[in-house]
Design an enzyme around this catalytic site. Structure first.
Site, PDB file in Angstrom:
ATOM      1  N   GLU A   1       6.564   1.980 -37.866  1.00 55.02           N
ATOM      2  CA  GLU A   1       5.938   3.168 -38.454  1.00 55.02           C
ATOM      3  C   GLU A   1       4.803   2.749 -39.377  1.00 55.02           C
ATOM      4  O   GLU A   1       4.615   3.322 -40.455  1.00 55.02           O
ATOM      5  CB  GLU A   1       6.953   4.008 -39.226  1.00 55.02           C
ATOM      6  CG  GLU A   1       8.117   4.459 -38.371  1.00 55.02           C
ATOM      7  CD  GLU A   1       9.012   5.450 -39.084  1.00 55.02           C
ATOM      8  OE1 GLU A   1       8.993   6.618 -38.693  1.00 55.02           O
ATOM      9  OE2 GLU A   1       9.707   5.051 -40.032  1.00 55.02           O
TER      10      GLU A   1
ATOM     11  N   CYS B   1      10.783  14.456 -42.095  1.00 54.18           N
ATOM     12  CA  CYS B   1      10.029  14.158 -43.317  1.00 54.18           C
ATOM     13  C   CYS B   1       8.672  14.851 -43.362  1.00 54.18           C
ATOM     14  O   CYS B   1       8.200  15.242 -44.429  1.00 54.18           O
ATOM     15  CB  CYS B   1       9.836  12.653 -43.448  1.00 54.18           C
ATOM     16  SG  CYS B   1       9.102  11.868 -42.002  1.00 54.18           S
TER      17      CYS B   1
HETATM   18 ZN   LIG Z   1       6.807  12.042 -41.944  1.00 58.83          ZN
END
Ligand SMILES: [Zn+2]
Length: 662
Positions: free
Chosen positions: A342, A426
């Protein structure tokens, strides 16, 4: 990137004053941002709550319900099994995540900022009920984590590296500060002060305290917010401790792993670059690892640099900023190309179709850039804040405020679409809270200066040198670059007004009460400074030419060579199948093609589109051969480009930012 960045300010030129953002309720936004805030207040804020409930997050935090942890578990992760995605606990009926407190924190924060825009007693009642649950959940000693209290009891503070414990605390603190400021209700703020006091009793340089910090940064910037909201310096000190301690030897995550009987080398991500604890922060010179974590860390560092006047941090931050800007940032202000970590990979690695470019990372860049502006107005940061805001961030939210991107690629074959929700949710509350609080990114206020970082139809109210002042911006920005600013002090007052002149603007003019200002002489670090005694009715007019531009990438970016991206003002453009037909990889834009801008009030909520005569490689005349010694014939076509943030709001199809040139 071709847009040139003004060099970092010299020591002498940089104002020593701290510039702090105006609180959200002091700026009413209209126009472009007004529409987006309305969508979040009317839709997104409620959707976030509903989808948290649908994901059964209430069951994790409500002490009056059976813990999902007691529902016959068939898999319970050990702390070492937890990874960057956050461990999941799957009971027979419930899946729960270790970072759900953070999603509640951001949902509360989005709701809080939305309540400024429009009262919503129903939503407020629901958030109050969530806060009541946290109040009940909090332990005697102040500790508060739904994961460690309800799912994995007995293991608190044993795996800071992987388990998001302080990260969750940080987001609940941010939610608490916002909710207190929006509603005047102190309950969650008091809860989180008690928790922060508990954290301060556990961590710090004193003997007997843990020398740790969180694997996912966030607590640092949150504690700064808490310190500012409460006036309690101790929270600032704790934030500074977490930043100073990060990456020191002996390495806390090694010692912590050994303490729980694990091999530190068995770390899932292999290197502490993943969470930016590979070296002390002042020695870091490359932007590495998980992109959101990096942005949150640098945001906290910038806050501490501002609050303590710490030049050693500022120097490190400028180095990291340079590294990101010159080697690892997408033209959209997106960042972190790889899904694997990520985050960041190698220099100039910016794949378009597989770009991870998480919405949270671009939002994180906005956070970082805005905090760099705390050290003084500098277009080097503000221009990038604007780019990330208008492109890589708000692409994450559909125009109606109901659907979300996690990844923000710069090319799609037609299969990438916004979703309703995600197992790792998120991004939705992150883009929600950022949009709902956009007013606070417009300005920076110092003792005798106001910096205007962003332009747009809006009204701000602030106090400077003991005087109340209103500042009304009238503008159709970003579609039009004419900005009229009316300054309205209750009585004459002297201060410096800093106005950003973006680097993308090729021609700008500034007038004060009709009189032309010598922009070159007045501009430092990309901001024109006007110092005078301001009187009721004083008028500033800034005309920024909304230049259209072709942007080219550094030739070391293999994915973009021979390609061109289109921009107008702060906006990056893309082409979509619905306007241009399929097979966008066959489309080319000649270097000499004339670009035209068109105001389209009925398209995508009102946008300016770009058009040009381009060409498309013809498949019909090519036939069935796979290879031939001659290039394909081309057909002329009219290309139409829309702002990147607005893609995937109509018929699903292909999308492309970097067009082939030729
Ligand atoms: Zn996120």
């Amino acid at each position: 990137m071709t847009v040139s960045q003004p060099a970092a300010a010299t020591e002498a030129a940089r104002p020593k004053l701290a510039f702090r953002p105006l609180p959200v309720p002091q700026v009413d936004v209209r126009g472009f941002w007004g529409d987006r805030v309305d969508a979040v207040a009317a839709k997104t804020a409620g959707i976030l709550y509903d989808r948290c409930v649908e994901a059964r997050m209430l069951e994790q935090i409500d002490p009056d319900r059976p813990s999902p942890g007691v529902v016959i578990p068939f898999h319970s992760p050990s702390p070492d099994e937890a990874d960057a995605q956050g461990a999941e606990f799957t009971g027979s009926t419930v899946t729960t995540q270790m970072f759900w407190d953070s999603d509640w924190g951001k949902t509360i924060e989005t709701a809080a900022y939305s309540l400024y825009r429009r009262r919503n007693p129903d939503l407020e009642r629901k958030i109050d009920a969530v806060i009541d649950m946290y109040e009940k959940l909090q332990q005697e000693d102040g500790y508060l984590s739904s994961w460690y209290q309800r799912i994995q009891p007995g293991l608190r503070w044993t795996n800071l590296r992987d388990c998001h414990e302080l990260y969750c605390a940080g987001h609940l603190i941010e939610g608490a500060v916002a909710y207190y400021q929006a509603t005047g209700k102190r309950k969650l703020l008091d809860i989180m002060c008690r928790y922060a006091d508990h954290i301060a009793s556990m961590f710090g340089p004193e003997p007997g305290k843990k020398k740790g910090y969180c694997g996912h940064e966030e607590i640092e910037l949150a504690l700064v917010k808490l310190a500012r909201a409460t006036g309690e310096k101790k929270y600032m000190e704790l934030a500074k401790y977490f930043i100073d301690q990060r990456g020191q030897q002996p390495h806390y995550f090694d010692e912590e792993a050994r303490a729980r009987g694990a091999d530190p080398k068995a770390y899932h991500f292999k290197t502490y670059e993943y969470n930016q604890s590979h070296k002390p922060v002042r020695e870091q010179d490359k932007v590495v690892g998980h992109a959101v974590r990096a942005m949150y860390l640098y945001s906290g560092m910038a806050d501490i640099a501002t609050e303590y006047g710490d030049d050693t941090l500022r120097v490190a931050l400028d180095r990291l900023w340079d590294d990101l800007m010159t080697k690892s940032l997408y033209v959209t202000g997106g960042l972190g190309p790889s899904a694997h970590n990520e985050g960041f990979t190698s220099d100039y690695d910016l794949p378009n179709e597989t770009a991870y470019a998480e919405t949270c990372a671009s939002v994180g860049l906005v956070f970082w850039a805005s905090r760099m502006l705390g050290m003084g107005p500098n277009a080097r940061y503000a221009d990038m804040m604007e780019r990330a805001l208008y492109n890589g961030s708000i692409s994450g939210l559909s125009l109606d405020g109901s659907l979300f991107f996690y990844e923000n690629p710069l090319e799609s074959r037609g299969g990438h679409h916004r979703w309703k929700w995600h197992r790792c949710p998120c991004c939705p509350p992150n883009i929600g809270r950022m949009v709902a609080s956009i007013g606070s990114y417009f300005y920076g206020l110092a003792d005798d200066a106001l910096a205007v970082h962003l332009y747009g139809d809006s009204t701000a109210r602030f106090e400077i040198a003991g005087r109340q002042v209103s500042l009304v911006q009238t503008s159709n920005y970003p579609w039009d670059g004419a900005v009229a600013i009316e300054v309205g002090p209750e009585a004459p007052v002297a201060f410096t007004l800093h106005l950003r002149v973006p680097a993308w603007c090729r021609k700008a003019a500034l007038r004060v009460n009709g009189k032309l200002v010598d922009l070159e002489a007045a501009t430092v670090d990309g901001y024109a400074a006007i110092r005078r005694e301001w009187r009721q009715g004083d008028k500033v007019e800034l005309d920024l030419e909304m230049s259209m531009a072709r942007l080219f990438a550094n030739p070391q970016v293999r994915q973009d060579i021979g390609r061109v991206a289109l921009a107008r003002g702060p906006l990056i453009y893309c082409v979509e199948e619905t306007d241009n037909g399929g097979g966008l990889h066959r489309v080319a834009l000649p270097r000499e093609a004339r670009l035209e801008a068109h105001v389209e009030p009925n398209l995508l909520g009102g946008v300016v589109t770009l058009s040009a005569i381009g060409s498309r490689a013809d498949t019909e005349s090519w036939g069935a051969d796979l290879y031939r010694p001659e290039p394909p014939a081309t057909k002329e076509m009219k290309l139409k480009a829309i702002p990147y943030f607005a893609w995937d709001n109509r018929d699903p199809g292909e999308m492309l930012v970097w067009l082939r040139e030729g």
